[in-house]
Design a protein around this motif. Structure first.
Motif, mmCIF file in Angstrom:
data_model
loop_
_atom_site.group_PDB
_atom_site.id
_atom_site.type_symbol
_atom_site.label_atom_id
_atom_site.label_comp_id
_atom_site.label_asym_id
_atom_site.label_seq_id
_atom_site.Cartn_x
_atom_site.Cartn_y
_atom_site.Cartn_z
ATOM 1 N N ARG A 22 0.854 -1.191 0.000
ATOM 2 C CA ARG A 22 0.000 0.000 0.000
ATOM 3 C C ARG A 22 0.887 1.238 0.000
ATOM 4 N N CYS A 23 0.559 2.193 -0.853
ATOM 5 C CA CYS A 23 1.370 3.404 -0.937
ATOM 6 C C CYS A 23 1.107 4.272 0.286
ATOM 7 N N PRO A 24 2.145 4.696 0.994
ATOM 8 C CA PRO A 24 1.948 5.509 2.197
ATOM 9 C C PRO A 24 1.632 6.968 1.901
ATOM 10 N N ALA A 25 1.742 7.380 0.622
ATOM 11 C CA ALA A 25 1.560 8.796 0.280
ATOM 12 C C ALA A 25 0.121 9.139 -0.100
ATOM 13 N N HIS A 26 -0.764 8.130 -0.170
ATOM 14 C CA HIS A 26 -2.175 8.421 -0.427
ATOM 15 C C HIS A 26 -3.027 7.326 0.203
ATOM 16 N N ASP A 27 -4.326 7.553 0.277
ATOM 17 C CA ASP A 27 -5.255 6.580 0.846
ATOM 18 C C ASP A 27 -5.418 5.444 -0.159
ATOM 19 N N ASP A 28 -4.611 4.429 -0.002
ATOM 20 C CA ASP A 28 -4.487 3.367 -0.990
ATOM 21 C C ASP A 28 -5.485 2.248 -0.704
ATOM 22 N N MET A 42 20.462 0.031 -4.838
ATOM 23 C CA MET A 42 19.493 1.115 -4.951
ATOM 24 C C MET A 42 18.076 0.550 -4.902
ATOM 25 N N VAL A 43 17.209 1.211 -4.142
ATOM 26 C CA VAL A 43 15.805 0.812 -4.033
ATOM 27 C C VAL A 43 14.963 1.738 -4.902
ATOM 28 N N GLY A 44 14.146 1.166 -5.766
ATOM 29 C CA GLY A 44 13.247 1.945 -6.609
ATOM 30 C C GLY A 44 11.829 1.921 -6.057
ATOM 31 N N LEU A 45 11.131 3.055 -6.132
ATOM 32 C CA LEU A 45 9.747 3.181 -5.673
ATOM 33 C C LEU A 45 8.921 3.825 -6.777
ATOM 34 N N ALA A 46 7.758 3.260 -7.080
ATOM 35 C CA ALA A 46 6.873 3.843 -8.098
ATOM 36 C C ALA A 46 5.433 3.544 -7.721
ATOM 37 N N CYS A 47 4.617 4.588 -7.643
ATOM 38 C CA CYS A 47 3.213 4.435 -7.293
ATOM 39 C C CYS A 47 2.355 4.470 -8.553
ATOM 40 N N ARG A 48 1.477 3.469 -8.709
ATOM 41 C CA ARG A 48 0.603 3.425 -9.882
ATOM 42 C C ARG A 48 -0.380 4.586 -9.903
ATOM 43 N N ALA A 49 -0.638 5.174 -8.730
ATOM 44 C CA ALA A 49 -1.583 6.296 -8.666
ATOM 45 C C ALA A 49 -0.922 7.622 -8.999
ATOM 46 N N GLY A 50 0.396 7.597 -9.215
ATOM 47 C CA GLY A 50 1.085 8.809 -9.635
ATOM 48 C C GLY A 50 1.655 9.652 -8.510
ATOM 49 N N CYS A 51 1.746 9.124 -7.290
ATOM 50 C CA CYS A 51 2.333 9.895 -6.187
ATOM 51 C C CYS A 51 3.785 10.240 -6.502
ATOM 52 N N PHE A 53 7.718 10.777 -6.036
ATOM 53 C CA PHE A 53 8.754 10.038 -5.317
ATOM 54 C C PHE A 53 9.050 10.703 -3.973
ATOM 55 N N GLU A 54 9.166 12.035 -3.988
ATOM 56 C CA GLU A 54 9.501 12.760 -2.761
ATOM 57 C C GLU A 54 8.443 12.548 -1.679
ATOM 58 N N ASP A 55 7.166 12.498 -2.090
ATOM 59 C CA ASP A 55 6.095 12.314 -1.118
ATOM 60 C C ASP A 55 6.100 10.898 -0.537
ATOM 61 N N ILE A 56 6.438 9.927 -1.353
ATOM 62 C CA ILE A 56 6.496 8.541 -0.871
ATOM 63 C C ILE A 56 7.607 8.393 0.158
ATOM 64 N N ALA A 59 6.668 10.091 3.391
ATOM 65 C CA ALA A 59 5.649 9.341 4.132
ATOM 66 C C ALA A 59 6.250 8.136 4.845
ATOM 67 N N LEU A 60 7.360 7.635 4.339
ATOM 68 C CA LEU A 60 8.067 6.525 4.987
ATOM 69 C C LEU A 60 9.014 6.999 6.079
ATOM 70 N N ASP A 61 9.071 8.338 6.266
ATOM 71 C CA ASP A 61 9.981 8.933 7.239
ATOM 72 C C ASP A 61 11.435 8.576 6.918
ATOM 73 N N LEU A 62 11.752 8.663 5.614
ATOM 74 C CA LEU A 62 13.099 8.399 5.132
ATOM 75 C C LEU A 62 13.600 9.595 4.338
ATOM 76 N N LEU A 63 14.864 9.581 4.001
ATOM 77 C CA LEU A 63 15.466 10.536 3.095
ATOM 78 C C LEU A 63 15.917 9.794 1.844
ATOM 79 N N PRO A 64 16.016 10.470 0.706
ATOM 80 C CA PRO A 64 16.442 9.774 -0.508
ATOM 81 C C PRO A 64 17.740 8.993 -0.338
ATOM 82 N N ARG A 65 18.644 9.501 0.487
ATOM 83 C CA ARG A 65 19.933 8.805 0.656
ATOM 84 C C ARG A 65 19.767 7.427 1.291
#
Length: 301
Positions: A22-28, A42-51, A53-56, A59-65
């Motif tokens: 479930r995407c943490p950046a929207h009500d999935d 490297m970990v890749g993240l992609a939301c089918r709903a179009g969220c 990357f920065e918002d995802i 929402a995970l309480d992480l930084l890109p690094r």
């Protein structure tokens, strides 16, 4: 990597080195976030709903690094290089495996009954589409993942427009598997096809492009032709597959029908835009309010 997965809700294996959650950046409403781990760490993240990357990441309480130099911790990672198309050997091996699986009411009654009830497909239509039954744990090729093997499944070949199976997915029949649909694992250096073609009884009938495999099977039961796509997010950086779809659908009556949620609407927009850019005339097929997807709508009619 496990620490990142544990921050996600309802994450599950998709195939080796890939997960959905479930995407943490929207009500999935259902898992729409794709996660993969590259051999580079490297970990890749992609939301089918179009969220974004920065918002995802936020929402995970992480930084890109935190998504670089990630320890696989014993998990399988996917190669950095783009996989090659299937070799003739793998295509033949898939055909041999599919042909070895039970089919028809006499040998695969549980799967046949499920497909009749869930999608409205007669036993004859199931046979025409090559549907099979996976009875449960038994020896199998190395590209059939453990998550697939453990439970009885309806097995659906994913053919190209020439009718050659170039992938498959299995639908859990028990309700116990965390992943309802499980794909085959990509063999090292290769990738199974990202879409499946399901011709209906009338070649001249409209073509409907839909998400996953449930909706396309229900579309065929209604007398239309269908293409099932494993997710628009997978195609965003895959112009070759989009070119293949556009070339085969050119000149046909094409409708695009995503699920009736945010991710589904984004799927519809993405596929329509890709087809229009390639000079394919396509329209949106909108589901009635209150129905999540085509298969649910058909089942309740």
């Amino acid at each position: 990597m496990q620490e990142i997965l544990d921050r996600l809700e309802e994450w599950r294996d998709y195939q080796a080195g890939e997960w959905v959650a479930r995407c943490p950046a929207h009500d999935d409403g259902k898992p729409s976030l794709w996660i993969n781990l590259k051999t580079s760490g490297m970990v890749g993240l992609a939301c089918r709903a179009g969220c974004r990357f920065e918002d995802i990441v936020a929402a995970l309480d992480l930084l890109p690094r935190h998504l670089f130099n990630v320890d696989a911790e014993g998990l399988v990672a996917v190669a950095e290089a783009r996989p090659a198309p299937l070799s003739p050997f793998l295509t033949a091996s898939l055909r041999v495996w599919l042909d070895s699986l039970p089919a028809g009411e006499a040998e695969a009654g549980e799967a046949v009954a499920y497909a009749q009830k869930r999608f409205g497909l007669s036993a004859a239509e199931q046979d025409r589409l090559g549907l099979r039954w996976w009875p449960g744990p038994q020896p199998c090729p190395e590209w059939v993942p453990g998550s697939f093997v453990r439970y009885p499944r309806l097995v659906v070949p994913m053919a190209d427009f020439a009718g050659v199976a170039r992938g498959a997915q299995g639908r859990d029949l028990t309700g116990r598997c965390p992943g309802r649909w499980i794909s085959l694992a990509n063999p090292e250096g290769f990738e199974w096809q990202r879409f499946g073609v399901f011709p209906g009884p009338d070649p001249g009938a409209p073509w409907v492009v839909a998400e996953g495999l449930s909706d396309p099977l229900a579309v065929v039961a209604d007398g239309y032709n269908a293409v099932g796509v494993r997710g628009a997010a997978l195609l965003n950086n895959d112009p070759a597959t989009l070119d293949t779809l556009a070339s085969a659908l050119a000149g046909r009556d094409v409708r695009v029908c995503g699920d009736n949620d945010r991710a589904g609407r984004e799927f519809t927009r993405t596929i329509l835009a890709a087809l229009h850019q390639r000079a394919v005339r396509a329209r949106q097929l909108t589901l009635p309010a209150g129905f999540t997807d085509y298969a649910v709508w058909r089942e309740t009619r």
